[in-house]
Design an enzyme around this catalytic site. Structure first.
Site, mmCIF file in Angstrom:
data_model
loop_
_atom_site.group_PDB
_atom_site.id
_atom_site.type_symbol
_atom_site.label_atom_id
_atom_site.label_comp_id
_atom_site.label_asym_id
_atom_site.label_seq_id
_atom_site.Cartn_x
_atom_site.Cartn_y
_atom_site.Cartn_z
ATOM 1 N N CYS A 269 0.795 -1.240 0.000
ATOM 2 C CA CYS A 269 0.000 0.000 0.000
ATOM 3 C C CYS A 269 0.828 1.292 0.000
ATOM 4 O O CYS A 269 0.619 2.140 -0.879
ATOM 5 C CB CYS A 269 -0.972 0.026 1.164
ATOM 6 S SG CYS A 269 -1.696 -1.551 1.603
ATOM 7 N N ARG A 298 6.846 -11.344 5.143
ATOM 8 C CA ARG A 298 6.311 -11.285 6.503
ATOM 9 C C ARG A 298 6.928 -12.404 7.311
ATOM 10 O O ARG A 298 6.912 -13.558 6.880
ATOM 11 C CB ARG A 298 4.790 -11.451 6.490
ATOM 12 C CG ARG A 298 4.094 -10.308 5.777
ATOM 13 C CD ARG A 298 2.604 -10.489 5.778
ATOM 14 N NE ARG A 298 1.989 -9.488 4.900
ATOM 15 C CZ ARG A 298 0.703 -9.458 4.589
ATOM 16 N NH1 ARG A 298 -0.111 -10.362 5.085
ATOM 17 N NH2 ARG A 298 0.226 -8.534 3.789
ATOM 18 N N GLN A 316 1.410 -10.521 -4.076
ATOM 19 C CA GLN A 316 -0.016 -10.203 -4.054
ATOM 20 C C GLN A 316 -0.423 -9.536 -5.360
ATOM 21 O O GLN A 316 0.353 -8.777 -5.932
ATOM 22 C CB GLN A 316 -0.314 -9.203 -2.927
ATOM 23 C CG GLN A 316 -0.142 -9.773 -1.539
ATOM 24 C CD GLN A 316 -0.395 -8.711 -0.492
ATOM 25 O OE1 GLN A 316 0.117 -7.599 -0.589
ATOM 26 N NE2 GLN A 316 -1.177 -9.037 0.512
ATOM 27 N N ASP A 318 -2.106 -6.871 -5.972
ATOM 28 C CA ASP A 318 -2.602 -5.743 -5.197
ATOM 29 C C ASP A 318 -3.033 -4.623 -6.122
ATOM 30 O O ASP A 318 -2.338 -4.327 -7.087
ATOM 31 C CB ASP A 318 -1.441 -5.233 -4.316
ATOM 32 C CG ASP A 318 -1.902 -4.985 -2.906
ATOM 33 O OD1 ASP A 318 -3.115 -4.935 -2.686
ATOM 34 O OD2 ASP A 318 -1.030 -4.846 -2.033
ATOM 35 N N HIS A 320 -4.704 -0.532 -5.846
ATOM 36 C CA HIS A 320 -5.268 0.576 -5.087
ATOM 37 C C HIS A 320 -6.016 1.468 -6.059
ATOM 38 O O HIS A 320 -5.430 1.971 -7.007
ATOM 39 C CB HIS A 320 -4.167 1.317 -4.326
ATOM 40 C CG HIS A 320 -3.538 0.441 -3.281
ATOM 41 N ND1 HIS A 320 -2.409 -0.310 -3.535
ATOM 42 C CD2 HIS A 320 -3.929 0.141 -2.019
ATOM 43 C CE1 HIS A 320 -2.138 -1.028 -2.447
ATOM 44 N NE2 HIS A 320 -3.033 -0.779 -1.523
ATOM 45 N N LYS A 399 -14.895 -3.810 4.812
ATOM 46 C CA LYS A 399 -14.403 -4.616 3.700
ATOM 47 C C LYS A 399 -15.344 -5.756 3.303
ATOM 48 O O LYS A 399 -16.147 -6.222 4.109
ATOM 49 C CB LYS A 399 -13.021 -5.181 4.017
ATOM 50 C CG LYS A 399 -12.995 -6.155 5.166
ATOM 51 C CD LYS A 399 -11.579 -6.700 5.382
ATOM 52 C CE LYS A 399 -11.508 -7.456 6.701
ATOM 53 N NZ LYS A 399 -10.177 -7.897 7.040
ATOM 54 N N HIS A 445 -8.576 -0.756 -1.476
ATOM 55 C CA HIS A 445 -7.528 -1.788 -1.572
ATOM 56 C C HIS A 445 -8.231 -3.038 -2.082
ATOM 57 O O HIS A 445 -9.267 -3.413 -1.544
ATOM 58 C CB HIS A 445 -6.936 -2.157 -0.216
ATOM 59 C CG HIS A 445 -6.392 -1.021 0.572
ATOM 60 N ND1 HIS A 445 -5.050 -0.869 0.808
ATOM 61 C CD2 HIS A 445 -7.006 0.001 1.211
ATOM 62 C CE1 HIS A 445 -4.868 0.193 1.579
ATOM 63 N NE2 HIS A 445 -6.033 0.740 1.827
HETATM 64 ZN ZN LIG Z 1 -3.392 -1.865 0.167
#
Ligand SMILES: [Zn+2]
Ligand SMILES: [Zn+2]
Length: 568
Positions: A269, A298, A316, A318, A320, A399, A445
Site C-alpha cells: 500500500c 512477513r 499479491q 494488489d 489501489h 471490507k 484496496h
Molecule cells: Zn493496500
C-alpha cells in the site's frame, strides 16, 4: 443450544476423556489445557517421557473403555484456595487458577478423574462414542516458544459414526492431494533449508504463476488499470507513518544501510500512496487504478509455515483504486464482478462476507456509514448474496471478503475489497475537484488471488494436480510407437508450437504403455499417439488423461480443438 455449540461441548468433553486416559496410563503427566477447536479438540500435556505416535492407539482404546464405564460428568465451583491444594503439583494449572478472575474456579469430575474447567460438557462419558485421535505434535505453554515445550494430542469427535467416517475420509483425501506432495510429484516448487518459508519455483510452477498473472493482467488492462512496481525495501519512517510499524513490527524484516533504518515491505500500500502523492491530480484522472504484482515479506513463526499455504515471502495481486466518494459504488461493483469472473473460471463456489465498523475504528461515523452503504448497494447491484460480519472491518475501513469453496468442500478466504477512509488523510493525498477545491480521494484496496503462492496451492489441491488445459504447463505430449515416426512427430510438434500450444516429446525408448504411464503421472491433459498408421494417413490419435481416445484426427483439427480449449 445450536448444533455447532453442541459439537464443541462434545469435543471439549472428549478432550477431558483423552486426559483421563493419559493420566491413567502415564500418571506422572502434567495436564495443561484441552479446548475444542474448529474441527475437533486438543489437549496439551507434559508427559514424563515423550509420547510416540504409536501410543495414540492405546490411548484411544483406553478412552473407549472409559466411555463404556459411562461415568457421570459433574461440575462444581470451588474456592481458589481449595483448587490450589488440589492442583499443587501442577504448575500450569496453578498459573491458570491465578489468571482466572474472581474467587472461585470450576472443577469437573468423571470417575476418579478431575480437571480444572469452566464447564460445558456432555452428561456422561458414555455420550462420547464416535471419536478419533488424529495425531501428536509439539506446542508451547501459552503458545509462546520461550515457554515450556509441550506435546499436543489432537483428535475429533462427532455425534454419529457416519459423520466421523465422512470426516476421516475427507481428511485422507486432503492428505492424498496435499499440494506439497503434488508439487513434488509434478516438479512445481521446492523449499530449501537455506531459506525456510521462502518458496523456490521450478520452471513448471513458475509457468503456472505467470499464466495466473497474465490472465489477470489482461483483464485489468481491459478495465483501465495501470500497472506499477514499487521498491521491496523502504525507509523506517514510511512504515511508522503508515501505521505498519506500530501494528506489524514483529512480522517485519529490518536492515540498516548507510546508518539509515529500512524495512522489507510487508504490504504494498504505502508504495502506491507515494506514487499517487507525487504530483497533483485532477478529478478527471479519477478513478485511478494502480495495480501491482508486489512481493511482500512477513516473518511467520517456523511452526506455522505450511508449504505454499503459509510462507514468509509472497506476491499479491494488489490494486489501489483512488476515486471520489461518488465513484465508490460503481468501482466496487466492477471489482466484485471481476472477482466473481476470476473465481468462476476455476470452478470455485463463492461465499461473501461484509465486515463493518470495529471498536477501534478511525474516521467519522458518517464516513463509515456511507462506505458500508456503498458496499451493500454494490453487492446488491452485482446480485451477490452476502453474510454480514458485524465489527470485523479493519480500523481504517469496512471490507468485503470472498471465500472460495474448493472441490473437496473446504473454504478458503482469498480476495478482499477494502474501503480506506484513513490513509489519504495520513499520506496527504488530494485531487482538485471540478469546483477547483482540494479533496481527499477514497482508496479501495483490492486483491483477488490474495497471495499468488497460496492461491496456487489451493488450485493444486482443488484440481488434485490435474490442471485445466489452459493452466497445464505441458498441454500436449507427443508419443511415438517406434523411432520410425520421429520425423513426423517433430513436424507435429512444430505445428503445435506455431499455434502457441505448450507441447513436448517423449524421446525415451520406452514402450508406448510406459510412455503413457509417465504422461499420466505428470498429469498431462492430452497425449498424441503416433504410430505407423497415423504417419501414413497424416493423422494422429488423441488420448485424454482419463484414457478415452479419438483416433484419426487431422493435425489441423487437433490444433483448432486445442486452441479452443486453451482459450476457455
Ligand atoms: Zn493496500
Ligand atoms: Zn471441561
Amino acid at each position: 443450544m445450536s448444533a455447532e455449540k453442541n459439537l464443541s461441548v462434545l469435543r471439549h468433553s472428549a478432550a477431558h476423556l483423552v486426559a483421563q486416559a493419559v493420566l491413567e496410563m502415564y500418571p506422572e503427566t502434567l495436564l495443561t489445557i484441552g479446548p475444542a477447536t474448529q474441527d475437533g479438540f486438543f489437549y496439551d500435556i507434559l508427559p514424563q517421557v515423550s509420547l510416540k505416535e504409536e501410543d495414540l492407539e492405546k490411548i484411544e482404546q483406553r478412552m473407549h473403555e472409559l466411555a463404556d464405564k459411562n461415568f457421570p460428568i459433574t461440575h462444581e465451583e470451588i474456592s481458589k484456595d481449595i483448587a490450589r491444594k488440589i492442583f499443587n503439583d501442577n504448575r500450569f494449572k496453578l498459573q491458570l487458577i491465578d489468571e482466572i478472575p474472581g474467587e472461585t474456579v470450576g472443577l469437573s469430575r468423571q470417575g476418579d478423574f478431575y480437571d480444572l474447567c469452566r464447564g460445558g460438557h456432555v452428561d456422561r462419558t458414555g455420550d462420547i462414542r464416535h471419536f478419533k485421535l488424529l495425531g501428536l505434535s509439539g506446542s508451547y505453554w501459552k503458545a509462546d516458544k520461550n515457554n515450556q515445550a509441550l506435546q499436543r494430542i489432537t483428535g475429533t469427535a462427532f455425534f454419529t459414526q457416519e459423520d466421523l467416517d465422512t470426516y476421516v475420509k475427507q481428511k485422507e483425501e486432503a492428505a492424498l492431494y496435499d499440494h506439497r506432495r503434488i508439487g513434488k510429484q509434478l516438479n512445481l516448487f521446492s523449499f530449501h533449508e537455506e531459506g525456510p518459508g521462502f518458496p523456490f519455483f521450478h520452471p513448471k510452477g513458475k509457468l503456472i504463476i505467470n499464466l495466473l498473472i497474465d490472465y489477470l493482467r489482461q483483464r485489468q488492462t481491459e478495465l483501465g488499470y495501470k500497472e506499477i512496481a514499487t521498491p521491496i525495501m523502504l525507509s523506517d519512517e514510511l512504515w511508522k507513518r503508515s501505521g505498519h510499524y506500530a501494528h506489524y513490527k514483529d512480522n517485519m524484516y529490518f536492515c540498516t544501510i548507510d546508518e539509515r533504518e529500512y524495512a522489507i515491505k510487508p504490504m504494498n500500500c504505502p508504495g502506491s500512496f507515494l506514487i499517487f502523492g507525487e504530483r497533483p491530480h485532477s478529478y478527471r484522472e479519477l478513478p485511478l487504478k494502480l495495480a501491482e504484482f508486489g512481493t511482500v515479506h512477513r516473518h511467520e513463526l517456523s511452526g506455522v509455515l505450511h508449504g505454499l499455504m503459509r510462507v514468509r515471502a509472497f506476491t499479491q495481486d494488489d490494486t489501489h483504486i483512488f476515486c471520489t466518494f461518488e465513484q465508490l459504488e460503481e468501482q466496487i461493483i466492477e471489482v466484485i464482478n471481476l472477482t466473481h469472473e476470476v473465481y468462476t473460471r476455476f470452478g470455485f463456489k463463492i461465499n461473501v462476507g461484509l465486515s463493518t465498523r470495529p471498536a477501534n475504528a478511525m474516521g467519522s461515523e458518517t464516513a463509515w456509514d456511507q462506505a458500508i452503504d456503498a458496499l451493500k448497494k454494490s453487492l446488491v447491484a452485482a446480485g451477490i448474496a452476502y453474510v454480514l460480519q458485524p465489527n470485523e472491518g479493519a480500523f481504517y475501513g469496512p471490507k468485503i471478503e470472498f471465500k472460495i469453496q474448493d472441490s473437496m468442500g473446504r473454504e478458503w478466504q482469498c480476495g478482499t475489497i477494502q474501503v480506506d477512509l484513513f490513509q489519504s488523510e495520513n499520506f496527504d493525498l488530494t485531487y482538485v475537484s471540478s469546483a477547483g477545491t482540494k479533496e481527499r480521494p477514497v482508496i479501495i484496496h483490492r486483491a483477488i488471488y490474495g497471495s499468488l503462492e497460496r492461491f496456487f496451492a489451493i488450485l493444486i489441491e482443488h484440481f488434485k494436480g490435474q490442471f485445466p488445459f489452459w493452466l497445464s504447463p505441458v498441454q500436449i505430449r507427443i508419443l511415438t510407437i517406434t523411432d520410425d515416426q520421429k520425423e513426423y512427430a517433430l513436424q507435429c510438434i512444430a505445428a503445435c508450437q506455431e499455434a502457441g500450444l505448450r507441447v513436448d516429446f517423449d524421446r525415451t525408448s520406452d514402450p508406448i504403455s510406459g510412455k503413457i504411464k509417465t504422461a499420466q503421472i505428470e498429469k498431462i491433459p492430452w497425449m498424441v499417439v503416433i504410430g505407423k498408421k497415423e504417419m501414413q494417413h497424416g493423422t494422429v490419435t488423441l488420448r485424454y488423461a482419463d484414457g478415452t481416445q479419438e483416433p484419426n484426427i487431422s493435425l489441423a483439427d487437433l490444433i483448432s480443438k486445442a486452441k479452443r480449449l486453451a482459450a476457455q
